[in-house]
Write a protein that holds these residues in place. Structure first.
Motif, mmCIF file in Angstrom:
data_model
loop_
_atom_site.group_PDB
_atom_site.id
_atom_site.type_symbol
_atom_site.label_atom_id
_atom_site.label_comp_id
_atom_site.label_asym_id
_atom_site.label_seq_id
_atom_site.Cartn_x
_atom_site.Cartn_y
_atom_site.Cartn_z
ATOM 1 N N ALA A 124 -0.637 -0.433 7.937
ATOM 2 C CA ALA A 124 -0.418 -1.605 7.645
ATOM 3 C C ALA A 124 -1.049 -2.838 8.709
ATOM 4 N N GLY A 160 1.393 5.358 9.007
ATOM 5 C CA GLY A 160 1.481 4.329 8.009
ATOM 6 C C GLY A 160 1.460 3.088 8.642
ATOM 7 N N ILE A 181 1.102 -1.441 -0.446
ATOM 8 C CA ILE A 181 0.279 0.125 0.067
ATOM 9 C C ILE A 181 0.539 1.081 -0.006
ATOM 10 N N THR A 185 2.784 -1.380 3.999
ATOM 11 C CA THR A 185 2.779 -0.278 3.630
ATOM 12 C C THR A 185 4.056 0.601 3.265
ATOM 13 N N SER A 244 3.928 5.263 3.256
ATOM 14 C CA SER A 244 4.041 6.308 3.651
ATOM 15 C C SER A 244 4.955 7.520 3.551
ATOM 16 N N SER A 300 0.820 5.114 0.659
ATOM 17 C CA SER A 300 -0.330 5.902 1.491
ATOM 18 C C SER A 300 -0.187 7.822 1.372
#
Length: 404
Positions: free
Chosen positions: A145, A141, A111, A152, A154, A113
């Protein structure tokens, strides 16, 4: 080796990665969630947008954000509470989308972010000599996660600032990797709350590429749509279409040193907000302007400042030697406002206009996709030099949060 480090290594070794990019901008309208399949890195980056959704924020959540958004004086407990709360909310919205798409969380590699910007303070804005450029995004983040159980990346903007940038706009990197093309001078114009564009020269020279904010995009239009219409935005510019531009107010709105500053530069709602407009109205003696006339003037303000900035990179500009046709690819909420786009077409008749959809990326998804590309670059790239220029550092961005 720690199992999480091994997992990160395994992701980086894949021929392609499924990365979810997240974006929530200054308009606060919702969370953009873009599921991308990405292979390669740098100029060889290949992106397929597999799924996309914008999940609207409810009014209660927007109100919570606005208590601290773009304000110099805030309740710090509210800021502290919102940091994990937004991270967990974004994580849950991702899980909801994956469930709706019939995709298991375990099928996602990463991800990316962005978080939620709550304050942006470049040095040119705060003017406090001992302090550097600064920006703050919340929605930690680690919480994203933990909720999703997906690795993640971020907090992308801090590395940019640490190496001399202003933390924005970051589109320069992803736009170059995804959209640069030989033989065509391209301008990737994103009209979100704040408008910005990326200049991509036809020779694909990364050292000439840059992204800059131009000033307000939709931020003032949305503020006054809430005031006059009790709606999040003026749909299709309908209210503005019934008004007349007030030349005195327009001139007063343009009296800000930001517009004469060199590229690249950044700004935000910390500067361009309702008090800014009210002060301009006071100076221009236009406080009794009708709602329609004010909206028409604000649309013209956005259009003029965008076109004035773009003209600085067009042929015959003193700041950039260029040749050939320029094509402008639009994205963001402003691309859906015909009152705004028609004025751009009229002001730049020698340019060709299109949307980023024609390049294979939904214009509404573009910003979220860009952060997916930045995360991919952090994992497997980092080999492209953007030259030794102020404001465009050659860096890999983002901090890694493991699920456990």
């Amino acid at each position: 080796m720690n199992a999480q480090i091994q997992h990160l290594y395994d992701i980086a070794r894949k021929t392609d990665r499924r990365i979810i990019g997240l974006m929530s901008g200054t308009s606060l309208d919702g969370l953009d969630i873009a599921l991308c399949r990405i292979s390669g890195s740098g100029p060889a980056t290949s992106v397929t947008l597999e799924r996309f959704a914008t999940v609207p924020f409810d009014e209660e959540f927007k109100a919570e954000i606005r208590t601290i958004f773009a304000k110099q004086t805030i309740d710090f407990e509210q800021l502290c509470l919102l940091n994990p709360y937004i991270g967990r909310l974004h994580g849950q919205l991702i899980l909801d989308c994956l469930r709706n798409w019939g995709i298991a969380p375990g099928e996602i590699d990463v991800i990316a972010s962005h978080g939620q910007t709550v304050y942006h303070a470049p040095k040119s804005q705060h003017r406090r000599d001992k302090f550097p450029n600064a920006t703050l995004q919340i929605g930690d983040g680690d919480h994203v996660a933990a909720v999703t159980e997906i690795l993640t990346v971020s907090d992308f903007r801090q590395k940019h600032i640490a190496h001399g940038g202003e933390g924005a706009p970051l589109a320069v990197y992803g736009d170059y990797f995804m959209f640069s093309a030989p033989g065509e001078n391209r301008i990737l114009l994103n009209m979100g709350g704040i408008a910005n564009f990326t200049y991509l020269p036809d020779d694909e020279d990364a050292s000439r590429v840059f992204t800059t904010d131009t000033g307000p995009g939709n931020t003032l239009l949305d503020v006054y749509a809430r005031k006059f219409l009790n709606k999040p935005y003026d749909e299709d510019g309908q209210l503005a279409a019934h008004g007349q531009v007030n030349a005195d107010l327009l001139q007063a709105l343009k009296k800000n040193p930001f517009f004469d500053a060199p590229f690249p530069k950044t700004t935000g709602p910390e500067v361009f907000n309702m008090p800014y407009v009210e002060e301009a109205q006071s100076h221009s003696q236009t406080l009794d302007l009708s709602a329609a006339d004010l909206m028409a003037t604000l649309v013209q303000f956005s259009a003029d400042t965008i076109t004035d900035a773009i003209r600085r990179v067009l042929p015959n500009s003193s700041s950039e030697k260029t040749e050939g046709t320029f094509r402008i690819y639009m994205s963001g909420g402003g691309a859906h406002n015909p009152e705004l786009t028609q004025r751009l077409h009229k002001a730049l008749p020698d340019c060709q206009f299109d949307n980023t959809d024609s390049l294979g990326i939904d214009g509404d998804a573009k910003e979220a996709v860009l952060f997916a590309v930045l995360a991919n670059e952090s994992l497997v790239g980092g080999n492209t030099s953007f030259g030794d220029r102020q404001g465009v550092p050659t860096v890999s961005m983002g901090k890694v949060s493991f699920p456990t």
